[in-house]
Motif scaffolding. Sequence first.
Motif, PDB file in Angstrom:
ATOM      1  N   ALA A 101     -32.283   6.846   2.997  1.00 48.74           N
ATOM      2  CA  ALA A 101     -30.836   6.674   3.041  1.00 48.74           C
ATOM      3  C   ALA A 101     -30.422   6.043   4.364  1.00 48.74           C
ATOM      4  O   ALA A 101     -30.819   6.514   5.429  1.00 48.74           O
ATOM      5  CB  ALA A 101     -30.141   8.007   2.858  1.00 48.74           C
ATOM      6  N   HIS A 102     -29.665   4.969   4.280  1.00 42.73           N
ATOM      7  CA  HIS A 102     -29.033   4.379   5.456  1.00 42.73           C
ATOM      8  C   HIS A 102     -27.574   4.829   5.414  1.00 42.73           C
ATOM      9  O   HIS A 102     -26.783   4.341   4.617  1.00 42.73           O
ATOM     10  CB  HIS A 102     -29.140   2.851   5.414  1.00 42.73           C
ATOM     11  CG  HIS A 102     -30.539   2.348   5.549  1.00 42.73           C
ATOM     12  ND1 HIS A 102     -31.029   1.780   6.704  1.00 42.73           N
ATOM     13  CD2 HIS A 102     -31.561   2.324   4.649  1.00 42.73           C
ATOM     14  CE1 HIS A 102     -32.287   1.421   6.527  1.00 42.73           C
ATOM     15  NE2 HIS A 102     -32.635   1.742   5.281  1.00 42.73           N
ATOM     16  N   GLY A 103     -27.234   5.766   6.263  1.00 44.29           N
ATOM     17  CA  GLY A 103     -25.945   6.415   6.250  1.00 44.29           C
ATOM     18  C   GLY A 103     -26.171   7.908   6.453  1.00 44.29           C
ATOM     19  O   GLY A 103     -27.198   8.293   7.033  1.00 44.29           O
ATOM     20  N   PRO A 104     -25.237   8.751   6.008  1.00 43.30           N
ATOM     21  CA  PRO A 104     -24.038   8.392   5.249  1.00 43.30           C
ATOM     22  C   PRO A 104     -22.895   7.935   6.141  1.00 43.30           C
ATOM     23  O   PRO A 104     -22.878   8.173   7.338  1.00 43.30           O
ATOM     24  CB  PRO A 104     -23.692   9.706   4.556  1.00 43.30           C
ATOM     25  CG  PRO A 104     -24.139  10.754   5.533  1.00 43.30           C
ATOM     26  CD  PRO A 104     -25.381  10.211   6.165  1.00 43.30           C
ATOM     27  N   VAL A 105     -21.941   7.269   5.496  1.00 44.39           N
ATOM     28  CA  VAL A 105     -20.681   6.924   6.134  1.00 44.39           C
ATOM     29  C   VAL A 105     -19.567   7.456   5.228  1.00 44.39           C
ATOM     30  O   VAL A 105     -19.763   7.621   4.023  1.00 44.39           O
ATOM     31  CB  VAL A 105     -20.523   5.411   6.330  1.00 44.39           C
ATOM     32  CG1 VAL A 105     -21.560   4.878   7.301  1.00 44.39           C
ATOM     33  CG2 VAL A 105     -20.612   4.667   5.001  1.00 44.39           C
ATOM     34  N   THR A 106     -18.423   7.730   5.826  1.00 46.54           N
ATOM     35  CA  THR A 106     -17.284   8.227   5.056  1.00 46.54           C
ATOM     36  C   THR A 106     -16.060   7.387   5.371  1.00 46.54           C
ATOM     37  O   THR A 106     -15.657   7.266   6.535  1.00 46.54           O
ATOM     38  CB  THR A 106     -16.992   9.705   5.376  1.00 46.54           C
ATOM     39  OG1 THR A 106     -18.140  10.489   5.066  1.00 46.54           O
ATOM     40  CG2 THR A 106     -15.804  10.209   4.551  1.00 46.54           C
ATOM     41  N   ALA A 107     -15.502   6.789   4.344  1.00 46.88           N
ATOM     42  CA  ALA A 107     -14.334   5.919   4.489  1.00 46.88           C
ATOM     43  C   ALA A 107     -13.105   6.594   3.895  1.00 46.88           C
ATOM     44  O   ALA A 107     -13.203   7.518   3.074  1.00 46.88           O
ATOM     45  CB  ALA A 107     -14.584   4.588   3.788  1.00 46.88           C
ATOM     46  N   LYS A 108     -11.943   6.095   4.306  1.00 42.20           N
ATOM     47  CA  LYS A 108     -10.684   6.482   3.678  1.00 42.20           C
ATOM     48  C   LYS A 108     -10.077   5.231   3.057  1.00 42.20           C
ATOM     49  O   LYS A 108     -10.043   4.171   3.687  1.00 42.20           O
ATOM     50  CB  LYS A 108      -9.735   7.104   4.697  1.00 42.20           C
ATOM     51  CG  LYS A 108     -10.189   8.479   5.169  1.00 42.20           C
ATOM     52  CD  LYS A 108      -9.171   9.125   6.105  1.00 42.20           C
ATOM     53  CE  LYS A 108      -9.623  10.518   6.511  1.00 42.20           C
ATOM     54  NZ  LYS A 108      -8.645  11.156   7.451  1.00 42.20           N
ATOM     55  N   VAL A 109      -9.612   5.385   1.828  1.00 44.14           N
ATOM     56  CA  VAL A 109      -9.092   4.243   1.072  1.00 44.14           C
ATOM     57  C   VAL A 109      -7.649   4.526   0.674  1.00 44.14           C
ATOM     58  O   VAL A 109      -7.324   5.611   0.175  1.00 44.14           O
ATOM     59  CB  VAL A 109      -9.950   3.974  -0.179  1.00 44.14           C
ATOM     60  CG1 VAL A 109      -9.400   2.782  -0.951  1.00 44.14           C
ATOM     61  CG2 VAL A 109     -11.402   3.725   0.217  1.00 44.14           C
ATOM     62  N   TYR A 110      -6.801   3.529   0.892  1.00 46.23           N
ATOM     63  CA  TYR A 110      -5.380   3.632   0.591  1.00 46.23           C
ATOM     64  C   TYR A 110      -5.059   2.569  -0.460  1.00 46.23           C
ATOM     65  O   TYR A 110      -5.320   1.380  -0.253  1.00 46.23           O
ATOM     66  CB  TYR A 110      -4.547   3.387   1.854  1.00 46.23           C
ATOM     67  CG  TYR A 110      -4.911   4.281   3.018  1.00 46.23           C
ATOM     68  CD1 TYR A 110      -4.122   5.379   3.361  1.00 46.23           C
ATOM     69  CD2 TYR A 110      -6.056   4.027   3.788  1.00 46.23           C
ATOM     70  CE1 TYR A 110      -4.459   6.204   4.439  1.00 46.23           C
ATOM     71  CE2 TYR A 110      -6.402   4.834   4.851  1.00 46.23           C
ATOM     72  CZ  TYR A 110      -5.604   5.921   5.174  1.00 46.23           C
ATOM     73  OH  TYR A 110      -5.946   6.736   6.239  1.00 46.23           O
ATOM     74  N   GLY A 111      -4.494   2.982  -1.605  1.00 49.83           N
ATOM     75  CA  GLY A 111      -4.282   2.066  -2.714  1.00 49.83           C
ATOM     76  C   GLY A 111      -2.852   1.596  -2.870  1.00 49.83           C
ATOM     77  O   GLY A 111      -1.915   2.135  -2.264  1.00 49.83           O
TER      78      GLY A 111
ATOM     79  N   ILE B  25       0.850  -1.192   0.000  1.00 54.39           N
ATOM     80  CA  ILE B  25       0.000   0.000   0.000  1.00 54.39           C
ATOM     81  C   ILE B  25       0.884   1.239   0.000  1.00 54.39           C
ATOM     82  O   ILE B  25       1.634   1.493   0.944  1.00 54.39           O
ATOM     83  CB  ILE B  25      -0.933   0.007   1.235  1.00 54.39           C
ATOM     84  CG1 ILE B  25      -1.775  -1.270   1.256  1.00 54.39           C
ATOM     85  CG2 ILE B  25      -1.806   1.247   1.226  1.00 54.39           C
ATOM     86  CD1 ILE B  25      -2.648  -1.481   0.042  1.00 54.39           C
ATOM     87  N   THR B  26       0.807   1.999  -1.075  1.00 54.69           N
ATOM     88  CA  THR B  26       1.677   3.164  -1.239  1.00 54.69           C
ATOM     89  C   THR B  26       0.913   4.474  -1.398  1.00 54.69           C
ATOM     90  O   THR B  26       1.501   5.550  -1.276  1.00 54.69           O
ATOM     91  CB  THR B  26       2.586   2.979  -2.468  1.00 54.69           C
ATOM     92  OG1 THR B  26       1.768   2.743  -3.629  1.00 54.69           O
ATOM     93  CG2 THR B  26       3.515   1.778  -2.278  1.00 54.69           C
ATOM     94  N   GLY B  27      -0.371   4.396  -1.704  1.00 54.57           N
ATOM     95  CA  GLY B  27      -1.140   5.602  -1.968  1.00 54.57           C
ATOM     96  C   GLY B  27      -1.546   6.333  -0.695  1.00 54.57           C
ATOM     97  O   GLY B  27      -1.633   5.744   0.382  1.00 54.57           O
ATOM     98  N   SER B  28      -1.811   7.623  -0.842  1.00 54.07           N
ATOM     99  CA  SER B  28      -2.305   8.410   0.278  1.00 54.07           C
ATOM    100  C   SER B  28      -3.809   8.225   0.416  1.00 54.07           C
ATOM    101  O   SER B  28      -4.471   7.681  -0.481  1.00 54.07           O
ATOM    102  CB  SER B  28      -1.978   9.894   0.066  1.00 54.07           C
ATOM    103  OG  SER B  28      -2.514  10.345  -1.173  1.00 54.07           O
ATOM    104  N   ALA B  29      -4.357   8.669   1.520  1.00 49.63           N
ATOM    105  CA  ALA B  29      -5.782   8.455   1.793  1.00 49.63           C
ATOM    106  C   ALA B  29      -6.661   9.211   0.801  1.00 49.63           C
ATOM    107  O   ALA B  29      -6.411  10.379   0.496  1.00 49.63           O
ATOM    108  CB  ALA B  29      -6.100   8.902   3.214  1.00 49.63           C
ATOM    109  N   LYS B  30      -7.678   8.520   0.312  1.00 51.85           N
ATOM    110  CA  LYS B  30      -8.693   9.140  -0.536  1.00 51.85           C
ATOM    111  C   LYS B  30     -10.052   8.908   0.111  1.00 51.85           C
ATOM    112  O   LYS B  30     -10.387   7.777   0.474  1.00 51.85           O
ATOM    113  CB  LYS B  30      -8.667   8.540  -1.946  1.00 51.85           C
ATOM    114  CG  LYS B  30      -7.381   8.841  -2.701  1.00 51.85           C
ATOM    115  CD  LYS B  30      -7.423   8.294  -4.121  1.00 51.85           C
ATOM    116  CE  LYS B  30      -6.141   8.632  -4.867  1.00 51.85           C
ATOM    117  NZ  LYS B  30      -6.155   8.106  -6.261  1.00 51.85           N
TER     118      LYS B  30
END
Length: 288
Positions: A206-216, A69-74
């Motif tokens: 709407a069930h949510g919202p939720v906010t995630a961070k993804v690292y690629g 995993i090298t990417g920054s958070a998106k």
Amino acid sequence: MTFTSRAARPAAAGSAVALAVAVALLAPTSPAYAAGNAVPTYEVKINLTAAALDASHAPSAAVKSAFGITGSAKARSYSYYDTDALALDAEGWSVRLRHKDGSSFEETYKKRFPVTGGDIDAALTTANAAGFDSGDTNYEAEVDWGYAKQTLSFSNEKSHSAKGYSGTALPTSTTGRGWLVNDIPGKLEDWRSAAWGADTLQASRAHGPVTAKVYGGAWGASDDASVEVLPVVGASGTGTEYVVELSFKTDSYADAADLHGDAIAVAEANGWLYHGDILKTQLILDRY
């Protein structure tokens, strides 16, 4: 020498045509074959424990190094739309509205089929009987391969302009529902009966919202590896829990099998492995 009169010739020709037509009508016809089973891609999804996170709730340096995993958070925010009684979920359907920072809204209509005993072909045949086959290019087939569970899904993706929305902001429940109802695909719209899906989605929220961070990153046979960190409200309705999902995408079953085994082995050896499957869709529907 015998001659055929000019008057007799048309009758003979007519008899020959009639005979040819009769033979053609009696000849066996080739059977009509339905389209073959869809060919899925694969996504390995392994859940990790909180031990895989650092103090800021990001993947630790050791986890990043171990899985490429090298990417920054998106950031990405999303909600699932269903009724309070989860009528869509009960039929194996999920409807998601997602917004990635800097992108258009993504509308995803997904139908799931269980895979029993690892028999993906049987699940594909069941899906084919329900109209999800190789001839339907509106849906993408994928096998989600978790720690102990596999699920076949067919996704229909559409988009909506994010003009006027910054970051990962989502619309109100009413506005989002309107977009999703307007863009509903035919298979969902008439799933149980005419307009059943549209009527059910119209009654959803709407069930949510939720906010995630993804690292690629990239690891092993997959050039599409990622770690998603998703904060969700605790089961009691208070506090925050963190769902950590390690995933790899590939077109090959053999590569998916290798990635699955290798990821579990590495996570287990480092004390990061969650021994089970967490379905984010179900978690969000149940808690929001």
